[in-house]
Design an enzyme around this catalytic site. Structure first.
Site, PDB file in Angstrom:
ATOM      1  N   ALA A 240      83.550  39.396 -68.645  1.00 51.31           N
ATOM      2  CA  ALA A 240      83.608  38.838 -67.298  1.00 51.31           C
ATOM      3  C   ALA A 240      84.493  37.596 -67.343  1.00 51.31           C
ATOM      4  O   ALA A 240      84.992  37.194 -68.403  1.00 51.31           O
ATOM      5  CB  ALA A 240      82.212  38.491 -66.797  1.00 51.31           C
ATOM      6  N   LYS A 241      84.691  36.982 -66.186  1.00 56.50           N
ATOM      7  CA  LYS A 241      85.565  35.820 -66.100  1.00 56.50           C
ATOM      8  C   LYS A 241      85.103  34.685 -67.000  1.00 56.50           C
ATOM      9  O   LYS A 241      85.916  33.886 -67.482  1.00 56.50           O
ATOM     10  CB  LYS A 241      85.657  35.338 -64.652  1.00 56.50           C
ATOM     11  N   ARG A 242      83.788  34.612 -67.244  1.00 54.82           N
ATOM     12  CA  ARG A 242      83.264  33.520 -68.071  1.00 54.82           C
ATOM     13  C   ARG A 242      83.768  33.611 -69.510  1.00 54.82           C
ATOM     14  O   ARG A 242      83.669  32.643 -70.268  1.00 54.82           O
ATOM     15  CB  ARG A 242      81.734  33.526 -68.061  1.00 54.82           C
ATOM     16  N   GLY A 244      86.855  34.116 -70.301  1.00 54.24           N
ATOM     17  CA  GLY A 244      88.289  33.845 -70.320  1.00 54.24           C
ATOM     18  C   GLY A 244      89.068  35.028 -69.775  1.00 54.24           C
ATOM     19  O   GLY A 244      88.497  36.056 -69.386  1.00 54.24           O
TER      20      GLY A 244
END
Length: 304
Positions: A240-242, A244
């Site tokens: 996910a975006k968390r 990177g």
């Protein structure tokens, strides 16, 4: 053998997508089969205007090819609607006016781990004669739900092996706006395209018994399902975006070549591979049995 790549253009392709598509490509190409590309662009506002072209470009950059023209799932909406009407006419589906909030509030609607929401408590089963009666009585546009009258649809997965196929609760096959739910669209399109193998990530494993129910209700022949472990972040959760930017575009901008990325992904899949190679270089030695049976961590990729 007929396989397919079925990306959803709701964002940029990332490492997890690339690994799954590479495995799907290798599985079919290593056995001389036909591989199709279907872009599943019916997820309403989540579909990004530029993502279809970007998805196709990313797959080509990775070195993956396919047979025939690209099929946009949005061109198949009449077939999806016709299938929903067949289910309704046969008594397999019924009109439902329940909102998500109402289902969440139902005491008998526990959430199922790994599934896509709470178990539907059957509130609208037998409640309305047809969708028109449901709309007239409630003032709401009804969805259509598939009746589930079995506790399980057991199947043998091509990677995992025997699966219990537990399925609980009637599920949506047509949304309130008249568009098809994922479960129905993918069944109708895979059957129409003659797909015999569906290789995908195992986060979709809970969808398989539901799809098998639809194959049976529609009188269609199901494919062999093959579910492979996810690529996860350092915290063990799906990318996910968390974690990177793990998009293929980001790797390209960093100067990573597709050959380097394919080599790294192949080794992450347990396949013998040099530092740089193309998908076709992997065909002679490809063996799905070498794939690790646990989620793999994207940060294990070595760019040194």
């Amino acid at each position: 053998m007929v396989g397919r790549l079925a990306p959803s253009p709701t964002g940029a392709l990332h490492l997890g997508n690339a690994r799954t598509f590479l495995l799907a490509w290798l599985s079919i190409r290593s056995r001389g089969g036909t591989l199709l590309l279907r872009v599943e662009d019916i997820d309403g506002p989540r579909v990004k205007a530029s993502a279809v072209a970007q998805t196709i470009e990313d797959l080509r950059w990775l070195g993956l090819d396919w047979d025939g023209d690209v099929l946009l799932q949005s061109t198949r909406l009449p077939a999806h609607h016709a299938a929903a009407e067949r289910l309704l006419a046969a008594g397999h589906a019924y009109a439902c006016v329940c909102t998500r909030a109402e289902i969440d509030d139902a005491a008998s609607a526990p959430h199922e781990p790994g599934d896509d929401g709470p178990v539907y408590p059957g509130t609208c089963r037998g409640r309305f004669a047809d969708p028109a009666a449901a709309r007239a009585a409630s003032g709401r546009a009804p969805a259509l739900r598939q009746r589930v009258d079995v506790d399980a649809m057991p199947f043998v997965d091509g990677f995992i092996g025997p699966c219990a196929g537990v399925v609980r609760g009637d599920f949506v096959v047509q949304k309130r706006d008249g568009g098809p739910a994922y479960q129905l669209a993918v069944v109708v399109d895979d059957a129409a395209q003659g797909v015999t193998e569906v290789l995908r990530a195992d986060d979709l494993l809970p969808s398989t018994p539901r799809q098998l129910i639809l194959y049976r209700a529609l009188g269609l022949t199901p494919p062999q399902f093959v579910h492979v472990p996810l690529v996860v972040g350092g915290d063990g959760l799906r990318l996910a975006k968390r974690h990177g930017d793990t998009s293929l575009r980001a790797f390209r901008e960093r100067g990573v070549t597709p050959q380097r990325l394919v080599g790294a992904l192949a080794r992450l899949c347990g396949q013998p591979a040099p530092d740089e190679c193309t998908p076709r270089d992997l065909l002679p030695s490809f063996d799905l049995g070498r794939l690790p049976r646990h989620p793999v961590r994207g940060h294990d990729l070595d760019w040194s």
